[in-house]
Design an enzyme around this catalytic site. Structure first.
Site, short mmCIF file in Angstrom:
data_model
loop_
_atom_site.label_atom_id
_atom_site.label_comp_id
_atom_site.label_asym_id
_atom_site.label_seq_id
_atom_site.Cartn_x
_atom_site.Cartn_y
_atom_site.Cartn_z
N ASN B 11 0.82 -1.22 0.00
CA ASN B 11 0.00 0.00 0.00
C ASN B 11 0.85 1.27 0.00
O ASN B 11 0.34 2.36 -0.21
CB ASN B 11 -0.95 0.01 1.20
CG ASN B 11 -0.22 0.20 2.50
OD1 ASN B 11 0.75 -0.51 2.77
ND2 ASN B 11 -0.64 1.16 3.30
N LYS B 262 4.00 -10.82 10.00
CA LYS B 262 4.64 -9.58 10.49
C LYS B 262 5.04 -9.76 11.95
O LYS B 262 6.13 -9.37 12.37
CB LYS B 262 3.71 -8.37 10.34
CG LYS B 262 3.39 -8.04 8.89
CD LYS B 262 2.58 -6.76 8.76
CE LYS B 262 1.81 -6.75 7.44
NZ LYS B 262 2.59 -7.06 6.24
#
Lengths: 299, 299
Positions: B11, B262
């Site tokens: 993004n 993550k």
């Protein structure tokens, strides 16, 4: 540091008549680079540059096939993508031959926004169209159609020169300058990509000169630079001085877009330093370096 | 040397709802990287890695559109191409902000041929098909169709680590490790590309650990790692210890293929060194580094 810049022609990857399957390209480039291990053993620091003509052409066709669905990238981004593609293939080939990783750097090359080439686009690229598209410069090729024509400005400066030097000293072999570099112009404090194609041999010369290289080797699909190319009285040029070649260039003895820029790159290289330039076939690089093949150009 | 590895989520380039026009991506990434000049002024050496999901998906669709006419490249070559594409965009953005060129390196990442992921492909990639293609692993997605599923093996080793270290010391900012790296397996003395996708956050962690980095920053499209994500009792995680997150992972508190890797990358990073890891939004990197945003993870 003994430095050699090796500029690989497109045929090092895709031979005439081949479609360019990945496995083919990988085999071809591995063969073309068989010369590297002995150069490294002999203490040469080697910079490998490469063409990207067919690759960028294919990518543009693929992008155009989904026009309107997936945004097409500007030509200079396509150039960056082929640097990734071909850089990886060379990297893989060299890893096999050297038994260690070799770095590949993206390379941007600065051109002048005032280069006269921008007023006279001359380099045909990408697909043929049956009707002339409404925007941009196009050239008509009989029986094939309209083809986009872009500027081919002169390379002025390799932006990533410092990084190339740093790596070359430490790693001994560096892949960079693919497709003549990604063309950018300086605008104030920033660089902007431009729709253009830089001749990869001229960019390789600018790099070789900036690196103070001893040798510039331009590997292509002919075994010599030739006089009267493709005529019955064709003659190989084995040895030549820069001044002599300048005269021949002035008489248009070499084909533009093909041998002429290679000759120009060699002249500029030998005249701006103490180096020696070679034009040879991609499968005769080792022989040429021993003085047994190719055209050898000195000041 | 103070080293920070910044892993940019997709993004940072293409915002939700955008098609991915080049100019959009260039603006987006320039905004995401507004934090870099102050980091450099404060003496940080910064490695920037990035995702490539939508880019590699688009490229595969474009290649498939001309299937049979132009040879398609293997998935790992497409990965190399997107490293060129995105590496250049980041390079352009940084040049503007730093007023000097920043090098971008192609990066291969070694995975094990025996990684269990190869027996259980789990990562869906590329286009949807209405009929199940005859070869390869495919997963059916209701209403959308069959989608190719590839292995997502663990990153073991960054092949170009030496080159990254050399450049980082000298140039202070380096772009590398795009898309989790180009996956290769070692076969005897050579490396072979493999059809797989490496998680970019896990690859960034392996790189950050190998570089002895002080900070690993994972920038994504949420402002915090969250408990009970997208439920009415959603809760931001502001500070966390590795051990606590391990318990949460064991209870499947984080979504696989999204926040879970993550969290795993951050745990591995803080447990294998003295570093501190941050998960934050791509437009809050500077704030997060001041401790004013994002999830902060320590040992």
């Amino acid at each position: 540091m003994k430095t050699l810049v090796l500029a690989l022609g497109g045929n090092a990857l895709i031979h005439e008549g081949q479609l360019g399957m990945y496995a083919q390209q990988q085999t071809n480039v591995q063969n073309a680079l068989a010369c590297i291990p002995s150069l490294v053993r002999n203490g040469w620091h080697v910079v490998i540059t490469h063409g990207n003509g067919p690759h960028v052409g294919n990518l543009q066709l693929q992008e155009q096939a989904l026009h309107g669905k997936i945004p097409e990238m500007p030509l200079y981004v396509d150039g960056a993508m082929t640097q990734g593609q071909i850089g990886f293939m060379i990297q893989q080939a060299l890893s096999i031959q050297l038994g260690k990783p070799v770095p590949a750097l993206l390379t941007r090359v600065q051109v002048s926004a005032r280069d006269p080439a921008f007023r006279h686009p001359s380099k045909p690229i990408g697909p043929y169209y049956s009707k002339k598209p409404p925007r941009g410069a196009f050239t008509h090729v009989p029986k094939k159609g309209w083809r986009k024509t872009v500027a081919s400005p002169l390379p002025q400066k390799i932006l990533e020169l410092n990084a190339i030097q740093t790596l070359l000293k430490k790693e001994q072999v560096v892949i960079c300058g693919g497709g003549g570099g990604i063309p950018v112009v300086k605008k104030g404090k920033k660089w902007k990509g431009v729709e253009a194609v830089i001749d990869k041999d001229l960019a390789s010369q600018v790099l070789a000169t900036a690196l103070n290289a001893q040798k510039l080797v331009i590997a292509t699909n002919v075994d010599f630079a030739k006089l009267h190319y493709e005529t019955p009285w064709e003659e190989n040029i084995v040895r030549a001085k820069a001044k002599g070649l300048e005269c021949l260039l002035a008489c248009k003895a070499f084909e533009e877009g093909s041998m002429a820029p290679k000759i120009r790159a060699c002249i500029a290289f030998v005249e701006q330093g103490q180096g020696h330039a070679i034009i040879c076939h991609t499968n005769q690089i080792e022989k040429a370096l021993k003085g047994l093949a190719g055209t050898h150009i000195t000041r």
